[in-house]
Design a protein around this motif. Structure first.
Motif, mmCIF file in Angstrom:
data_model
loop_
_atom_site.group_PDB
_atom_site.id
_atom_site.type_symbol
_atom_site.label_atom_id
_atom_site.label_comp_id
_atom_site.label_asym_id
_atom_site.label_seq_id
_atom_site.Cartn_x
_atom_site.Cartn_y
_atom_site.Cartn_z
ATOM 1 N N ILE A 167 -56.927 -81.290 66.850
ATOM 2 C CA ILE A 167 -56.326 -81.514 65.231
ATOM 3 C C ILE A 167 -57.698 -81.322 64.349
ATOM 4 O O ILE A 167 -57.467 -81.258 63.285
ATOM 5 N N THR A 168 -58.676 -81.634 64.920
ATOM 6 C CA THR A 168 -59.913 -81.356 64.018
ATOM 7 C C THR A 168 -59.899 -79.986 63.396
ATOM 8 O O THR A 168 -59.541 -78.866 64.156
ATOM 9 N N ARG A 169 -60.595 -79.777 62.439
ATOM 10 C CA ARG A 169 -60.376 -78.352 61.690
ATOM 11 C C ARG A 169 -61.630 -77.387 62.090
ATOM 12 O O ARG A 169 -62.409 -77.792 62.496
ATOM 13 N N CYS A 170 -61.036 -76.083 61.439
ATOM 14 C CA CYS A 170 -62.385 -75.035 61.537
ATOM 15 C C CYS A 170 -62.021 -74.127 60.500
ATOM 16 O O CYS A 170 -61.024 -74.070 59.763
ATOM 17 N N TYR B 105 -68.514 -69.102 66.597
ATOM 18 C CA TYR B 105 -69.640 -69.998 66.853
ATOM 19 C C TYR B 105 -69.436 -71.443 66.224
ATOM 20 O O TYR B 105 -68.695 -71.593 65.430
ATOM 21 N N ARG B 106 -70.270 -72.297 66.539
ATOM 22 C CA ARG B 106 -70.022 -73.483 66.270
ATOM 23 C C ARG B 106 -71.256 -74.217 65.447
ATOM 24 O O ARG B 106 -72.615 -74.133 66.022
ATOM 25 N N GLU B 107 -71.091 -74.533 64.345
ATOM 26 C CA GLU B 107 -72.417 -75.127 63.378
ATOM 27 C C GLU B 107 -72.238 -76.729 63.327
ATOM 28 O O GLU B 107 -71.187 -77.168 63.458
ATOM 29 N N GLU B 108 -73.249 -77.210 62.352
ATOM 30 C CA GLU B 108 -72.991 -78.622 62.188
ATOM 31 C C GLU B 108 -71.844 -78.932 61.376
ATOM 32 O O GLU B 108 -71.383 -77.908 60.339
ATOM 33 N N PRO B 109 -71.051 -79.936 61.595
ATOM 34 C CA PRO B 109 -69.656 -80.003 60.851
ATOM 35 C C PRO B 109 -69.803 -80.444 59.392
ATOM 36 O O PRO B 109 -71.002 -80.807 59.209
ATOM 37 N N ASP B 110 -69.112 -79.853 58.392
ATOM 38 C CA ASP B 110 -69.307 -80.396 57.118
ATOM 39 C C ASP B 110 -68.859 -81.596 56.794
ATOM 40 O O ASP B 110 -69.340 -82.140 55.772
ATOM 41 N N GLU B 111 -67.892 -82.201 57.637
ATOM 42 C CA GLU B 111 -67.342 -83.603 57.446
ATOM 43 C C GLU B 111 -66.626 -84.120 58.672
ATOM 44 O O GLU B 111 -66.546 -83.202 59.716
ATOM 45 N N SER C 112 -64.349 -79.533 62.939
ATOM 46 C CA SER C 112 -64.975 -79.325 64.507
ATOM 47 C C SER C 112 -66.393 -78.586 64.449
ATOM 48 O O SER C 112 -67.091 -78.713 65.382
ATOM 49 N N GLY C 113 -66.636 -77.813 63.185
ATOM 50 C CA GLY C 113 -67.969 -76.947 63.071
ATOM 51 C C GLY C 113 -67.662 -75.578 63.714
ATOM 52 O O GLY C 113 -68.491 -74.848 63.516
ATOM 53 N N TRP C 114 -66.459 -75.381 64.201
ATOM 54 C CA TRP C 114 -66.209 -73.872 64.636
ATOM 55 C C TRP C 114 -65.842 -73.056 63.517
ATOM 56 O O TRP C 114 -65.158 -73.310 62.646
ATOM 57 N N ARG C 115 -66.444 -71.928 63.674
ATOM 58 C CA ARG C 115 -65.971 -70.880 62.505
ATOM 59 C C ARG C 115 -65.573 -69.610 63.509
ATOM 60 O O ARG C 115 -66.213 -69.238 64.518
ATOM 61 N N ILE C 116 -64.316 -68.956 63.076
ATOM 62 C CA ILE C 116 -63.636 -68.138 64.188
ATOM 63 C C ILE C 116 -63.384 -66.645 63.168
ATOM 64 O O ILE C 116 -62.661 -67.015 62.192
ATOM 65 N N THR C 117 -63.767 -65.541 63.612
ATOM 66 C CA THR C 117 -63.341 -64.262 63.098
ATOM 67 C C THR C 117 -62.768 -63.535 64.103
ATOM 68 O O THR C 117 -63.175 -63.512 65.364
ATOM 69 N N ALA C 118 -62.430 -62.179 63.574
ATOM 70 C CA ALA C 118 -61.731 -61.162 64.580
ATOM 71 C C ALA C 118 -63.028 -60.272 64.695
ATOM 72 O O ALA C 118 -63.058 -59.505 65.681
ATOM 73 N N ASN C 119 -64.216 -60.391 64.009
ATOM 74 C CA ASN C 119 -65.378 -59.622 64.352
ATOM 75 C C ASN C 119 -65.415 -58.254 63.881
ATOM 76 O O ASN C 119 -65.975 -57.237 64.486
ATOM 77 N N ASP C 120 -64.363 -57.870 63.174
ATOM 78 C CA ASP C 120 -64.254 -56.481 62.514
ATOM 79 C C ASP C 120 -64.058 -56.637 61.100
ATOM 80 O O ASP C 120 -63.671 -55.592 60.110
ATOM 81 N N SER D 99 -67.974 -76.622 73.930
ATOM 82 C CA SER D 99 -69.192 -76.053 73.883
ATOM 83 C C SER D 99 -69.938 -76.766 72.824
ATOM 84 O O SER D 99 -69.326 -76.942 71.739
ATOM 85 N N PRO D 100 -71.223 -77.025 72.894
ATOM 86 C CA PRO D 100 -72.194 -77.830 71.963
ATOM 87 C C PRO D 100 -72.340 -77.117 70.611
ATOM 88 O O PRO D 100 -72.300 -75.774 70.534
ATOM 89 N N ILE D 101 -72.641 -77.859 69.739
ATOM 90 C CA ILE D 101 -73.005 -77.097 68.449
ATOM 91 C C ILE D 101 -74.127 -76.214 68.722
ATOM 92 O O ILE D 101 -75.196 -76.393 69.254
ATOM 93 N N GLY D 102 -74.288 -75.070 67.860
ATOM 94 C CA GLY D 102 -75.252 -74.026 68.088
ATOM 95 C C GLY D 102 -74.551 -72.863 69.192
ATOM 96 O O GLY D 102 -75.390 -71.966 69.406
ATOM 97 N N SER D 103 -73.588 -73.248 69.911
ATOM 98 C CA SER D 103 -72.900 -72.093 70.774
ATOM 99 C C SER D 103 -72.388 -71.023 69.816
ATOM 100 O O SER D 103 -71.773 -71.095 68.952
#
Length: 208
Positions: free
Chosen positions: A115-118, A135-141, A145-153, A186-190
């Motif tokens: 349920i956490t966001r990305c 990739y996962r970075e420090e959450p904004d709130e 979740s801290g996850w950032r997801i793209t298609a990579n194109d 996976s932890p933050i920084g992955s």
């Protein structure tokens, strides 16, 4: 529902099949524990001329009879807010497929886990393209979740336009593509990228 009724019960099994990670429905093993006198929640979809009407109401029904083959009879436990031809104490016949909540529900379920966001690009969320880089970075709130997801194109120009990115639950993304679900603890920084040849995700070196 009679031929003249404005409402009908939603088959929640169908919703779960489409929205596995964002729609919770009590599993059958817990529905089997439901007994007379308990309350269960159903979705009543209805027709209305009111433009502000939600299209469906989720309401509790008191169980009066537990029949064979997953069938039940009960009474509506409250007056609907929008449905005009239904009121508290009206008899309701329903099946296990219509039940979305019971008194036996467990909060440890797949919907709550994701349920956490990305942040996710519309390429993945709306265009049917599989995730290619996350990739996962420090959450904004707290709910992030801290996850950032793209298609990579996506191009740099595409990524610079905020309209091309959405802030949604992880579950909403998993409904579209769950090939990376095993990576989400996976932890933050992955960071992970999909190998074009194998289709599998490969871990990238940490910046730290």
């Amino acid at each position: 529902m009679s031929a003249s009724s404005s409402w009908f019960l939603v088959d929640a099994d169908e919703l779960v099949s489409q929205y596995k990670y964002t729609f919770y429905k009590t599993p059958r093993n817990l529905i089997e524990k439901v007994s007379v006198g308990e309350a269960v929640k159903l979705i009543f979809r209805f027709e209305s001329d009111d433009p502000d009407a939600p299209g469906a109401e989720r309401m509790w029904v008191l169980v009066d009879e537990v029949l064979q083959d997953g069938k039940f009879k009960g009474r509506l436990d409250n007056d609907p807010e929008y449905i005009q031809d239904l009121k508290a104490e009206d008899p309701i016949s329903f099946s296990a497929c219509h039940i979305i909540n019971t008194e036996h529900d467990d909060d440890d379920n797949v919907v709550e886990r994701y349920i956490t966001r990305c942040f996710v690009t519309n390429r993945v969320l709306n265009d049917g393209v599989r995730a290619g880089y996350l990739y996962r970075e420090e959450p904004d709130e707290e709910e992030d979740s801290g996850w950032r997801i793209t298609a990579n194109d996506e191009s740099d120009e595409y990524m610079e336009d905020s309209k091309n990115c959405a802030y949604v639950s992880l579950g909403a993304v998993l409904n579209k593509d769950d090939s990376f679900i095993h990576l989400l603890d996976s932890p933050i920084g992955s960071a992970f990228i999909r190998d074009d040849e194998t289709g599998e995700f490969v871990a990238l070196p940490s910046d730290g």
